[in-house]
Design a protein around this motif. Structure first.
Motif, PDB file in Angstrom:
ATOM      1  N   GLU A 171      -2.659  -2.719  -4.508  1.00  0.00           N
ATOM      2  CA  GLU A 171      -3.120  -2.212  -3.219  1.00  0.00           C
ATOM      3  C   GLU A 171      -2.357  -2.363  -2.190  1.00  0.00           C
ATOM      4  N   TYR A 172      -2.079  -1.401  -1.435  1.00  0.00           N
ATOM      5  CA  TYR A 172      -0.975  -1.184  -0.387  1.00  0.00           C
ATOM      6  C   TYR A 172      -2.017  -1.080   0.941  1.00  0.00           C
ATOM      7  N   SER A 173      -1.587  -1.687   2.013  1.00  0.00           N
ATOM      8  CA  SER A 173      -2.401  -1.321   3.273  1.00  0.00           C
ATOM      9  C   SER A 173      -1.554  -1.645   4.404  1.00  0.00           C
ATOM     10  N   VAL A 186      -3.470  -8.436  -9.735  1.00  0.00           N
ATOM     11  CA  VAL A 186      -3.667  -7.680  -8.694  1.00  0.00           C
ATOM     12  C   VAL A 186      -2.326  -7.992  -7.709  1.00  0.00           C
ATOM     13  N   ILE A 224     -10.264   5.567   2.390  1.00  0.00           N
ATOM     14  CA  ILE A 224      -8.722   5.300   2.324  1.00  0.00           C
ATOM     15  C   ILE A 224      -7.962   6.543   2.607  1.00  0.00           C
ATOM     16  N   ASP A 257      -1.348  -7.385  -3.918  1.00  0.00           N
ATOM     17  CA  ASP A 257      -1.762  -6.601  -2.570  1.00  0.00           C
ATOM     18  C   ASP A 257      -0.250  -6.736  -1.746  1.00  0.00           C
ATOM     19  N   CYS A 258      -0.049  -5.687  -1.053  1.00  0.00           N
ATOM     20  CA  CYS A 258       0.980  -5.316  -0.185  1.00  0.00           C
ATOM     21  C   CYS A 258       0.416  -5.100   0.985  1.00  0.00           C
ATOM     22  N   ASP A 259       0.449  -5.938   2.035  1.00  0.00           N
ATOM     23  CA  ASP A 259      -0.058  -5.621   3.330  1.00  0.00           C
ATOM     24  C   ASP A 259       1.169  -5.610   4.438  1.00  0.00           C
ATOM     25  N   PHE A 309       3.756  -8.361   3.338  1.00  0.00           N
ATOM     26  CA  PHE A 309       3.372  -9.706   2.628  1.00  0.00           C
ATOM     27  C   PHE A 309       2.714  -9.240   1.460  1.00  0.00           C
ATOM     28  N   HIS A 361      -3.567   5.865  -0.536  1.00  0.00           N
ATOM     29  CA  HIS A 361      -3.722   5.857  -2.179  1.00  0.00           C
ATOM     30  C   HIS A 361      -2.572   6.130  -2.828  1.00  0.00           C
ATOM     31  N   GLU A 362      -1.682   6.942  -2.265  1.00  0.00           N
ATOM     32  CA  GLU A 362      -0.455   7.398  -3.047  1.00  0.00           C
ATOM     33  C   GLU A 362       0.469   6.478  -3.397  1.00  0.00           C
ATOM     34  N   THR A 402       1.125 -10.524  -2.174  1.00  0.00           N
ATOM     35  CA  THR A 402       0.457 -11.577  -3.013  1.00  0.00           C
ATOM     36  C   THR A 402      -0.098 -11.347  -4.250  1.00  0.00           C
ATOM     37  N   ARG A 455       2.308   1.592 -10.577  1.00  0.00           N
ATOM     38  CA  ARG A 455       2.958   2.268 -11.659  1.00  0.00           C
ATOM     39  C   ARG A 455       4.207   1.563 -11.996  1.00  0.00           C
ATOM     40  N   ARG A 513      -0.864   3.771  -5.792  1.00  0.00           N
ATOM     41  CA  ARG A 513      -0.616   4.063  -7.240  1.00  0.00           C
ATOM     42  C   ARG A 513       0.838   4.020  -7.455  1.00  0.00           C
ATOM     43  N   SER A 546      -2.497 -11.917  -7.339  1.00  0.00           N
ATOM     44  CA  SER A 546      -3.858 -12.791  -7.738  1.00  0.00           C
ATOM     45  C   SER A 546      -4.102 -12.700  -9.344  1.00  0.00           C
TER      46      SER A 546
END
Lengths: 245, 245, 245, 245, 245, 245
Positions: free
Chosen positions: C63-65, C114, C84, C116-118, C39, C89-90, C41, C97, C93, C43
């Motif tokens: 940000e990935y999670s 931003v 984290i 967000d990749c969840d 998912f 983190h990797e 998004t 990039r 990043r 922002s």
């Protein structure tokens, strides 16, 4: 039925409220509900958090904590563990909300009051003792702020008093102001925060072992309403004394 | 009075419950209360936390979280900030307690079930949707555990169903299932968790701007009781469907 | 040789890209590469981080999670562990990039986006699905910013499209778009990020069990180039649809 | 074209490898690539992490860090900030993976070797110097473990050597072993890790400002392959010297 | 009695002070007291922390750290553990206070100098070597600041030199400059920081196993005073050399 | 010269030691040195930390903390900041070392005693009051452990008493037991920990503004020795009272 400490179901434990316990804080109270002792200080600073600047309104917040050996077994310090536990967070938020319910932010002006409630000894009801004591410390801090002209002449930052008590059902009987041993055995327990005029600010009931019905809920609220009225009287009495007496 | 989205005061938003949303989890549900969408998974593991080993009893716990852009403005990730906020802690604890109220630990045996409730989109009532959805995921996980013989033949780890709904007073009117806009304007709001037989597991009422009296409390509980009964029906309906349909 | 899921070596898993999955975010996409679902998004906020203020240039970050139960076994939440992990983190990043490679900061102006990749469900290739989906969310967010006049008339903040795919050598055969089971068995795996015009933004090849030579590297890049071209077509197709259809 | 420090495009900076720099560590190396200086220690302990116990296999891992004033401007210590940054994590993981590519875990037996790579002075290429130096420290540690009979007689825990170098395109020209000033100006940069027999362990290419095509990628790999072969020679030469000379 | 390394009780270990060890730092020193080696850098920045702004006065602070394998057994990195240990904090504070004792903040002007003391190899006395080396790095940094005109013409930010040494009672005998093995066996140990004119900046004596009396304290101070005088001579000698020689 | 509160240079502030202040702790003391009030509890648990198991020896440790409003201005809670500051660490370590100097670990047996010293109100000398009070709490806890047979019959885990006092030079005059205002103005201050027989456990002298010479050091030690002797008398007197009187 006789309670563990000989009280009747609708009886509070002995309540003491000592004001002026700290020479530094603008308001300070050592409150006890039986063996539960909470040290409450109110710290006034001019200005408000960034998100509230320029609003003309003040802010009131609270932090709750237990000393490591306030309980029967020593607990780790949250500062050592590096994070605040969920229970601490929850109670800090409850105390803050409860006090804010009787604060008129406009009248307070752009001042911040922080209530610190540190449990020195715990025997059940620490959050309710904290709210009840913190109100008195808050009242003293507001008076201090009025004397220092931080609050404008004639403004009343407090719209009412606020107090709190626990109630619960133990062995099928609704009881007021549970001590630790009763709390552990309760089927349902509830914390109730009331204003001085008898209305509710918070009602937090939890079925520990058995869901409860509407009638039981009613019985608990009846007990709590009377208990908070008694606490309101203790608060007013304490505040009527000259500080330092 | 007409509500912002045209509902009557005692009307729920459209509720959908989709089971089997994850191929990995033992139970999984995507639940929506209107625009509020929560993804609930139940993870079963054999064994229990250390403090419970050898007791013959299981454990059920929950974690709640909001995706950063589940809300109107993006919030910081708690993993990035390095700590969990008070609200998250509080809701995680509430969900866990609510589900445990209908769990028979002995029947569950030494198994642990973790409920993860991740809010994909928030529009008020995320904690109540989370509890309601998590129950369904939990029920599926228990069925899975029974098939896998982790739960002994004939044991019923769930003693009842559980659901939750928010109620509040907005402009003097008690309303059921507040959306975000209503929640922001509420004078009082309350979250109520009920078992399928209509008893209370949690009652958490908070005066946001105005303390409430006994009569208002009663009106809110009336609304919530009916709302939870409706949700119980939706849960049973969802669980009656064959998984995968 | 037939693959575990019946694909040919140079075949992608089924790809779906659903736009407009969130009512709050300025761009949002649910992307799936087979059973991997991410998912994404986007922002948008006016302004840039402090170190970039006054430059006239924008900023894009990611940000990935993974949700705790996106995988076969439940993982601890990084918010609960308080930090984290290196892998998170990797990948965060890498996503940032990759997207920045097609952003014209001057054209974007002092706005921040931003991503967000969840990961809702993981089955290999979560980072490549995240990049591919995030590009589409980014494109929608840029369109939104243009409509809102945050981006100046006639400026094109995106200079090309960007997509990503994994490749690897399994049992001596180069394969495109590894699923989890293939990934675990790969001797070498590589993530490749390409622009729409077929050039490389990132090439990250790792020998998991056996170092690889120049010829094997060439075969993997061949596969990846074709795979990314296919993904580019899917992205363009998705963006050509009217949002909400 | 002449480089900033007068080198030709395919020329390494002066490389020095000093073994035995620590009296405590089982292997230790001070390596320099020009002004980049990294202190690498290898620490051997009997036993392996819990998840690997009883497997009969060893474990090798690495941690990378920069001293606060290893760079031109002082950076905050990660210990003071309380968390490790993404770049540090990423490089630590890269070093660990690179070394593990030449480790035969069975031959190592249930022993753990931790490589610490602390950058004393940074001028570009710290991660490649770290890998190259860490290999030498690892080789000394393995020899130590053989003498101590921690490794069984006749077993060879290292299957090959491993070294690493950076390459990049600066002003359109592919260059070997970028110093900091070149690195900052590179359109593309790539870190390549090779075994002694010339195969690849890691290829990590990133377009900093301009995506790169297949031909450019080829030119960079050519340069890196030659550079790593030179480093392999330096490593073998260093290891051929008697420790303490 | 002969000491473990053949020294007399009042003899220092061999002391070396190498200046200019870093090309980046404004002052840098590699100091050794026998096998104890500490790398000290001084970083100058214009401006001061917020609480000191507008005072016209500068600030000097220090951070101490041990590399993980500076000791006989590898220690965890504090950055990995996420927090700084008590010992590290204590020594960092001691170094900062010791240096500030000879700083004239007015003469320094609104500049900040941070001393980083990283222990590369530990064999007892790391904090005293750190203070002694940091002073030399500080002196070089001050000279640099004078050349850069950050410090006003004719102002002398350093009022004296400062050095430090450990002393202790081992098997009843007072010894100067304990190595690790002696330190472990000491009944009492003391760290003494002196200015160049022989006065005390810090006296920190600790009874490790046996409380000490006034006479023993006197004997230790006698030793330390002579030891610090010797170190002062080494510092002056090092500073008298042309940097780079 | 007259001191700010009318004392002579060699006069302690009024000292009070109240035992039995907590119903839960095995030893507890509220100690005051003038307006400085510290609550000390001693918690006994069977068993020792892992690294000491099987040694037959016990362990004693201490934690110091200040309540947020114990000082004139409210300080942030370390639990909220998520880490313990250097000063807190340093003082906790000092208290632990001081008490351990009079503990016979063999006689204590494998039991652990934790001393918590929480400053309720601060006016200088909090660490010395903490040590002095903690000793009394420790003595009560040891007595408790003897009654509970945790300590073997006839063993004396405490070899002596221990107390502590601050001394300092203010306006050139050596003073005993500095209050906050004096502490702020001191040129040199020193904390001295003595056993009951008058020997030193810790001597920590710091030149705040002016280095001190041997003669000044002597004068301070003279004062401290007498001060500690007085405190020893207060401790013995307190312990001679029946608990609960």
């Amino acid at each position: 039925m006789s309670r563990i400490d000989g009280r009747t179901p609708e009886q509070l434990r002995p309540v003491t409220i000592e004001r002026g316990w700290s020479k530094h804080a603008e308001g300070s109270v050592l409150i006890s509900f039986g063996d539960t002792k909470v040290f409450c200080t109110a710290s006034v600073t001019e200005g408000v958090p960034r998100w509230r600047k320029g609003s003309g309104e003040g802010w009131v917040t609270a932090e709750y904590s237990m000393l490591p050996r306030s309980t029967n077994t020593r607990g780790d310090r949250e500062s050592v563990r590096g994070k605040i536990g969920g229970r601490t967070h929850e109670i800090s938020r409850l105390i803050g909300r409860s006090l804010r319910a009787v604060v008129d932010y406009k009248a307070l002006g752009e001042n911040t009051i922080v209530l610190d409630c540190d449990v020195l000894q715990a025997d059940g009801g620490t959050r309710t003792a904290a709210i009840t004591g913190a109100y008195v410390a808050l009242a003293d801090a507001v008076t201090w702020a009025q004397h220092k002209k931080l609050v404008k002449h004639g403004r009343k930052p407090l719209t009412d008093t606020v107090s709190a008590i626990s109630v619960g059902i133990v062995d099928g009987t609704p009881l007021l102001d549970l001590c630790y041993e009763e709390d552990v055995r309760a089927e349902t327990d509830m914390n109730v925060v009331c204003t001085g005029d008898g209305r509710f600010v918070e009602v937090q009931g939890t079925a520990e072992t058995t869901p409860f019905d509407r009638k039981e809920l009613g019985a608990l609220l009846d007990l709590a309403t009377v208990g908070c009225a008694d606490l309101t009287a203790f608060q007013n009495e304490a505040l009527a004394r000259t500080l330092g007496e």
